[in-house]
Design an enzyme around this catalytic site. Sequence first.
Site, mmCIF file in Angstrom:
data_model
loop_
_atom_site.group_PDB
_atom_site.id
_atom_site.type_symbol
_atom_site.label_atom_id
_atom_site.label_comp_id
_atom_site.label_asym_id
_atom_site.label_seq_id
_atom_site.Cartn_x
_atom_site.Cartn_y
_atom_site.Cartn_z
ATOM 1 N N TRP A 102 13.633 -3.897 -25.893
ATOM 2 C CA TRP A 102 11.838 -4.263 -24.911
ATOM 3 C C TRP A 102 11.854 -2.853 -25.488
ATOM 4 C CZ3 TRP A 102 15.119 -6.220 -19.939
ATOM 5 C CH2 TRP A 102 15.912 -7.977 -20.494
ATOM 6 N N LYS A 103 11.553 -1.029 -25.304
ATOM 7 C CA LYS A 103 10.569 -0.377 -24.981
ATOM 8 C C LYS A 103 10.199 -0.819 -24.089
ATOM 9 C CE LYS A 103 9.710 -1.253 -29.738
ATOM 10 N NZ LYS A 103 8.557 -1.239 -31.377
ATOM 11 N N HIS A 117 14.252 6.579 -32.882
ATOM 12 C CA HIS A 117 13.501 5.378 -32.588
ATOM 13 C C HIS A 117 11.379 6.053 -33.538
ATOM 14 C CE1 HIS A 117 10.750 2.173 -32.884
ATOM 15 N NE2 HIS A 117 11.542 1.161 -32.812
ATOM 16 N N GLY A 124 5.256 -3.684 -35.368
ATOM 17 C CA GLY A 124 4.866 -4.145 -33.855
ATOM 18 C C GLY A 124 3.351 -4.764 -34.969
ATOM 19 N N SER A 129 8.781 -6.502 -37.928
ATOM 20 C CA SER A 129 7.283 -7.913 -36.996
ATOM 21 C C SER A 129 9.215 -8.734 -37.252
ATOM 22 C CB SER A 129 6.387 -7.273 -37.757
ATOM 23 O OG SER A 129 5.337 -6.722 -37.729
ATOM 24 N N GLY A 148 11.550 -5.780 -31.437
ATOM 25 C CA GLY A 148 10.311 -5.525 -31.082
ATOM 26 C C GLY A 148 10.205 -6.492 -29.843
ATOM 27 N N GLY A 149 8.570 -7.370 -30.602
ATOM 28 C CA GLY A 149 7.918 -7.531 -29.292
ATOM 29 C C GLY A 149 8.506 -9.022 -29.379
#
Length: 276
Positions: free
Chosen positions: A21-22, A105, A191, A231, A252-253
Site C-alpha cells: 500500500w506504500k 524497495h 507506478g 504496474s 502497488g497502485g
Amino acid sequence: MTAQPQSAETKNVRALVVANWKMNKVTKEAIDFVEKLNAAWDRLRGVDVVVAPAFPLIGSVARRLKDPFGLAAQNVHSSASGAFTGEVSAKMLVDVGCEFVLVGHSERRVAQGTTHAYGIGESDDEVGRKLKSAQSAGLVPILCVGEQLVERDRGETEARLNAQLAAALDGVSIASSRELVIAYEPVWAIGTGKNATPEQAEKAHHYIRARLADRFGAAIAAHLRILYGGSVKPDNVVEIGRCPDVNGALVGGASLDVEAFVAIGEGIARARERKG
Ligand code: 13P
C-alpha cells in the site's frame, strides 16, 4: 559449475500476491479493505495473499485479517534495538503480527547513476543488514531488486541484479524455500503504467533464480518464490503470471482497490493453471 534450478518443480510452487500500500490509506480505509478481502477468501484459494500496510495501520489490519492471509511491513531497521528515533525493529514487527517484511524497495534505495525522486539512500549493504535483522527475528524478508531504465539501456540489467543479490544475500543461509521471497521490480515499471513484457520479466526472473541456485543450491532455488512488481494490473497479470519463473506479484497502485487486488490474485491462480 553453475547450478541449474529445476524448472519442472518451479512450475508447481504456490504463488504469492502481496499488496504494497506504500504511504496510502488511513485506518477506516484499511479496515474496509480487509473486511472485503476476508469476504473474498473463497476466490483466493489458489494463491497465498499478503498485505503490507504502513506502520500505523498494522495493528488494525492484524486484528481483522483472516487466516490464511498474511501480514507484511514495508520496512525495518537493521539494528535489533537502540537509540534510533523514528525507526522500527524486526522484533516489534513480529510482536504486532507481521510474518513478512519488504527490504530494499527501490523507493528506499540510493539512486544508482541517476536521480531518483524518492531515494531515501539505502545502499545495497544496508539492505543486506536489514535482511539479516529481519531473518534473525523470524520474519520472512521480501527482498526487492531491479534495475533503473538507464541501466537497462546500457545492457547492465543482469550486472545490477547480481550486485543487489550478492550484497543482500552475503552470509545469508536458509534451510527452506519458505524463509525468503525475492521481488523483481524494474524501477522504470513502478507506478508508470509501463509493465515489463513477459519476455523481459522471464529473462530477469530466470537470471535471478540461477543466482539463487548458485547461492542456496538448485533444489531450494527451484522453490523460492520470485514475484514480479511494476504496474501489475488485472488485465496484464495473467500474461506475466504465465512466465515459468514468475511465482506471483508485488502490487502497488492496483492493490489499493480491493476488487482489483482480488482480481490480480485470481489472475495469478489462473495463469498457474495454464502453466501446468
Ligand atoms: P505499482 O504496482 O504501482 O507499479 O508499484 C509496484 C511496486 O513498487 C510494488 O512494490
